[in-house]
Design an enzyme around this catalytic site. Structure first.
Site, short mmCIF file in Angstrom:
data_model
loop_
_atom_site.label_atom_id
_atom_site.label_comp_id
_atom_site.label_asym_id
_atom_site.label_seq_id
_atom_site.Cartn_x
_atom_site.Cartn_y
_atom_site.Cartn_z
CE1 TYR A 1 1.29 7.25 -6.12
CE2 TYR A 1 -0.81 7.27 -4.50
CZ TYR A 1 0.34 6.76 -5.15
OH TYR A 1 0.42 4.98 -5.23
N PRO B 1 0.86 -1.45 -0.08
CG PRO B 1 0.22 -0.65 1.73
CD PRO B 1 0.59 -2.41 1.11
N GLY B 2 0.47 2.00 -0.61
CA GLY B 2 0.99 3.40 -0.64
C GLY B 2 -0.03 4.26 0.52
CE1 TYR C 1 -3.45 10.32 -11.75
CE2 TYR C 1 -2.91 11.10 -10.07
CZ TYR C 1 -2.53 9.90 -10.99
OH TYR C 1 -1.45 9.52 -10.93
NE ARG D 1 -4.25 11.67 -6.07
CZ ARG D 1 -5.40 11.43 -5.52
NH1 ARG D 1 -6.38 12.80 -4.69
NH2 ARG D 1 -6.03 9.89 -5.95
CB CYS E 1 1.00 31.42 -16.67
SG CYS E 1 1.32 32.98 -15.12
C1 LIG Z 1 1.47 1.84 -7.17
C2 LIG Z 1 1.50 1.13 -6.83
C3 LIG Z 1 1.20 1.09 -5.81
C4 LIG Z 1 0.48 1.64 -4.62
O1 LIG Z 1 -0.72 1.79 -4.81
P1 LIG Z 1 -1.90 2.55 -4.46
O2 LIG Z 1 -3.31 3.21 -4.61
O3 LIG Z 1 -0.52 4.08 -3.30
O4 LIG Z 1 -1.80 2.30 -2.64
C5 LIG Z 1 1.00 -0.36 -5.09
N1 LIG Z 1 1.91 -1.29 -5.64
C6 LIG Z 1 2.09 -1.19 -7.69
C7 LIG Z 1 3.05 -2.11 -7.95
C8 LIG Z 1 2.42 0.00 -7.84
O5 LIG Z 1 2.31 0.29 -9.50
#
Ligand SMILES: *Cc1c(COP(=O)(O)O)cnc(C)c1O
Length: 402
Positions: free
Chosen positions: A356, A260-261, A302, A298, A328
């Site tokens: 991000y 997870p990120g 997105y 973002r 700008c």
């Molecule tokens: C970006 C990414 C993540 C993290 O995704 P999240 O939505 O931020 O949790 C995990 N694995 C891979 C391979 C990614 O490219």
């Protein structure tokens, strides 16, 4: 975090400023860790969400490994104290040369196409264990730019290519110890996850030497009140049970990985900016702040919704504003937002900016990138200085033309 504390950090360090609440990161980390029972869970923090080396170090102290998508991220991880073997290298469309570099560093390699796998097999045979990234073709993800599992996606080795994949693995005697899926960011519900898991469990039958299965990430967090989020607790319960059965069937205890990120860092982040100008036009009232798409992309990239608050004047009458940047270009953070009356020089907080945010920041318009501060147990740590003119000039060459 309290508005007062944020305002005082903005005063102390200046704006624009990224602030990360480590206590919130710890809460998220523990939530994920506690959701799984009776399985050997390994959390590999996806560095690209927020890659400051002090954040990487902090994650390591929680017990996390690392998921990296470039060789440079791997170097940052090693600098932050990770053992190379605890770093999973999951790139997309990189050259074999970068893969070789990653092998030399001692990373766990995750390969996402058959061409590179063949070159890998030719060079290393069974001497370097690796993981393969499968694409189960599950449509998920909040936005087509961040969903990776669909049929048109460039990510992973298609589950439809399984026969070819196995031929290549057999022919070169490649040692596949891990299987991986990552169907994209912002996956709505655990049901999608569980569909992906059934596909990978089935595929696993053809891989006798597996040591782990990596279920990727994509956990959804709430960007606005009432947003549906991933129910980690119920996912943990169901997947643990299913994974345990799978291990019993195989007669081997595999590791269950996640990477997870956003789930770990998004809600910990506040992006603070000062109000430069209140600009009334015939159509709307703009709040112009001292930042833009160069520092938080973002909303523009997105169409992401980030909630915005006036933390300098939180309990005044609400009015309708459109919050925009100073670039700008049309860089709108939020249209028709109800904010407590905004005055010039007030501090605006953009929430959910941990993931991000800084990691996608640029120097567009030749602006300095912001400073970053991490707060833990009420103590604030500067983890990145605000850039200066020298940083902009560092690699530029002023040519003496003839
Ligand atoms: C970006 C990414 C993540 C993290 O995704 P999240 O939505 O931020 O949790 C995990 N694995 C891979 C391979 C990614 O490219």
């Amino acid at each position: 975090m309290e508005n007062k504390q944020l305002v005082s950090l903005a005063k102390q360090y200046g704006t624009p400023l990224y602030v990360y609440d480590a206590d919130k990161m710890a809460e998220q980390y523990n939530r994920l860790n506690d959701a799984f029972h009776g399985v050997n869970l390994k959390i590999k923090y996806a560095a690209k969400a927020l890659s400051n080396i002090s954040v990487l170090k902090w994650m390591k102290q929680q017990g996390a490994g690392l998921d990296v998508v470039s060789i440079q991220e791997a170097h940052l991880g090693i600098k932050a104290g990770y053992e190379p073997k605890d770093i999973l290298y999951t790139p997309n469309c990189v050259s074999i040369n970068e893969i070789i570099e990653a092998v030399d560093l001692g990373l766990m390699i995750n390969i996402d196409n058959i061409s590179i796998l063949e070159q890998f097999g030719h060079k290393y045979k069974d001497s370097v264990p690796c993981c393969v990234r499968l694409n189960p073709h599950i449509m998920a993800g909040g936005n087509s730019k961040i969903s990776t599992g669909h049929i048109d996606s460039k990510f992973g080795i298609s589950i439809l290519q399984m026969r070819h994949l196995l031929r290549v693995i057999d022919t070169y005697n490649i040692n596949v110890v891990g299987l991986h899926i990552h169907t994209g960011s912002d996956i709505l519900d655990s049901e999608v996850f569980l569909r992906g898991t059934e596909i990978i469990f089935e595929a696993a039958e053809d891989f006798p030497d597996l040591e782990f299965i990596d279920f990727g990430s994509g956990f959804k967090v709430a960007y606005r009140a009432g947003d549906v989020t991933t129910d980690i607790e119920s996912l943990g319960k169901e997947l643990s049970k299913r994974f345990k059965d799978f291990c019993i069937q195989r007669g081997k205890d595999l590791e269950l990985w996640f990477e997870p990120g956003k789930f770990l860092v998004s809600e910990s982040g506040y992006f603070l900016a000062s109000v430069n100008v209140i600009k009334t036009t015939p159509a709307t009232v703009f709040v112009g702040i001292d930042t833009g798409m160069n520092h938080l992309l973002r909303p523009m990239m997105y169409d992401a919704y980030h909630s915005i608050e006036n933390i300098s004047n939180p309990s005044s009458t609400e009015r309708v504003y459109t919050v925009v940047g100073y670039i700008c270009e049309t860089d709108t953070f939020g249209t028709d937002r109800k904010l407590s009356e905004v005055r010039e020089n007030d501090i605006i907080a953009i929430k959910n900016a941990g993931a991000y945010g800084f990691s996608m920041a640029s120097n567009y318009n030749s602006r300095f990138r912001p400073a970053e501060v991490l707060v833990q147990n009420g103590k604030d740590y500067l983890i990145r200085k605000r850039e200066e003119m020298d940083d902009l000039l560092k690699n530029q060459i002023l040519v003496d033309f003839e």
